[in-house]
Design an enzyme around this catalytic site. Structure first.
Site, PDB file in Angstrom:
ATOM      1  N   THR A 117       0.749  -1.273   0.054  1.00  0.00           N
ATOM      2  CA  THR A 117       0.182   0.117  -0.070  1.00  0.00           C
ATOM      3  C   THR A 117       0.731   1.309  -0.112  1.00  0.00           C
ATOM      4  O   THR A 117       2.015   1.190   0.589  1.00  0.00           O
ATOM      5  CB  THR A 117      -0.911  -0.033   1.145  1.00  0.00           C
ATOM      6  OG1 THR A 117      -1.449   1.237   1.621  1.00  0.00           O
ATOM      7  CG2 THR A 117      -0.284  -0.448   2.476  1.00  0.00           C
ATOM      8  N   TYR A 141      -2.263  -1.256   9.923  1.00  0.00           N
ATOM      9  CA  TYR A 141      -2.554  -1.733   8.835  1.00  0.00           C
ATOM     10  C   TYR A 141      -1.264  -1.673   8.036  1.00  0.00           C
ATOM     11  O   TYR A 141      -0.708  -2.571   7.397  1.00  0.00           O
ATOM     12  CB  TYR A 141      -3.803  -1.257   8.156  1.00  0.00           C
ATOM     13  CG  TYR A 141      -3.940  -1.297   6.769  1.00  0.00           C
ATOM     14  CD1 TYR A 141      -4.103  -2.653   6.038  1.00  0.00           C
ATOM     15  CD2 TYR A 141      -3.670  -0.375   5.728  1.00  0.00           C
ATOM     16  CE1 TYR A 141      -4.005  -2.844   4.614  1.00  0.00           C
ATOM     17  CE2 TYR A 141      -3.670  -0.593   4.396  1.00  0.00           C
ATOM     18  CZ  TYR A 141      -3.876  -1.606   3.988  1.00  0.00           C
ATOM     19  OH  TYR A 141      -3.851  -2.142   2.600  1.00  0.00           O
TER      20      TYR A 141
END
Ligand code: UDP
Length: 326
Positions: A117, A141
């Site tokens: 990401t 995350y």
């Protein structure tokens, strides 16, 4: 010789699964259906409901299907949820990825592609962000993704398995053929929410922050059509098969669109106004995130084919209409 796609019933994994099937690959999907949608998996794929950390299951799948290449999408992806439940996120994204990677190394898998990401970068670094830009993941995350990147980096030094990490910017839209799309009923992403508002399933779209230091005061992101992202995975796989070394690539178009730009796009597509409400900033949202995609273009020959906001929005709305998740 099949390819294993973990999380292949999820948003991005299912698009990549279809793209692989479309070019005649044999695909085995492993998904525990915790958030995935079985109906999004291509009919020609072998579907196995199960956990990536179940080493006897994964080991037997790898051997039975003579799998040399694994594309790993399974994982948890909701940032605020990761803040509330960090241990759950480290378990799901790091501990289980570790188990999967170990099973892959044990079974002689040669190629591993991992979904990472843009949130691993320091959002205060100069934009656009190149792969070597400094990292400063803030949420559990994002940290769980960077930890797994590091794990793969170390593994590729110790074992013959080579990998590619793809760092996704803002993925949006749906399969141009309408076979799959973003199915999560709890999705919070801008274009998904805007599509829900456009269809009258949600009363209005919140604009989270109008006082950012951007041209129109709203957050700026690099939205990439999921079909172009799927194509990037196929190129990464081809490169690994051709002997390319392990690498990390940004996946984005390299151009920023504001929340207001997206709203205008949706209004163009629906030919009407979208009900919006100017709201406060969402905690943790950086003002701008834009990729520098030069590396993937140069090294893998990736060429965006759907770099068009209206096309992204149209496909998202078409999917939303077809798949009524409310
Ligand atoms: N955003 C918004 N309203 C929404 C969802 C998102 O204004 O209902 C904004 C958000 O603040 C950010 C951009 O849209 O500036 C993209 O957010 P999204 O959740 O789609 O992706 P993120 O960049 O957070 O991963």
């Amino acid at each position: 010789m099949a390819v294993l796609v973990t999380g292949g019933a999820g948003y991005i994994g299912s698009h990549v699964g279809h793209a692989l099937l479309d070019r005649g690959e044999q695909v085995v999907v492993l998904d525990n259906l915790s958030t995935g949608n079985r109906a999004c998996v291509g009919e020609d794929a072998v579907f196995v409901e199960g956990d990536i950390a179940d080493d006897s299951l994964v080991g037997s799948l790898l051997r039975h299907h003579a799998i040399r290449s694994v594309l790993h999408f399974a994982g948890s992806i909701v940032v605020p949820e990761s803040v509330a439940d960090p241990l759950g996120y480290y378990e799901n994204n790091v501990v289980r990825s570790r188990a999967l990677i170990q099973a892959c190394v044990g079974a002689g898998v040669e190629h591993f592609i991992f979904s990472s990401t843009a949130t691993v970068y320091d959002a205060e670094a100069p934009q656009p962000l190149a792969e070597d830009e400094r990292k400063a993941p803030i949420s559990p995350y994002a940290r769980s993704k960077l930890m797994t990147e590091w794990m793969l980096e170390d593994v590729s030094r110790a074992h013959p398995m080579r990998h590619m990490v793809l760092r996704y910017f803002n993925v949006a839209g749906a399969d141009p053929q309408g076979r799959t799309g973003q199915s999560s009923p709890r999705a919070t992403h801008l274009i998904k929410r805007a599509a829900q508002v456009a269809l009258g399933r949600v009363p209005q779209l919140d604009i989270f922050g109008t006082d950012y230091p951007t041209a129109d005061g709203t957050g700026v992101r690099d939205y990439i059509h999921v079909a172009d992202l799927a194509a990037a995975h196929l190129l990464a796989l081809d490169a690994l098969r051709a002997g390319a070394p392990s690498a990390v690539y940004n996946c984005g178009y390299g151009r920023g669109l504001s929340v207001r730009d997206v709203i205008s796009g949706v209004e163009r597509v629906i030919g009407g106004r979208l009900a919006v409400l100017e709201s406060a900033r969402r905690p943790g949202d950086p003002p701008v995130l834009i990729s520098d995609p030069s590396r993937i273009k140069r090294a893998l020959g990736w060429t965006p084919r759907h770099d068009d906001l209206d096309e992204i929005v149209r496909s998202a709305i078409d999917w939303e209409r077809r798949f009524n998740t409310g």
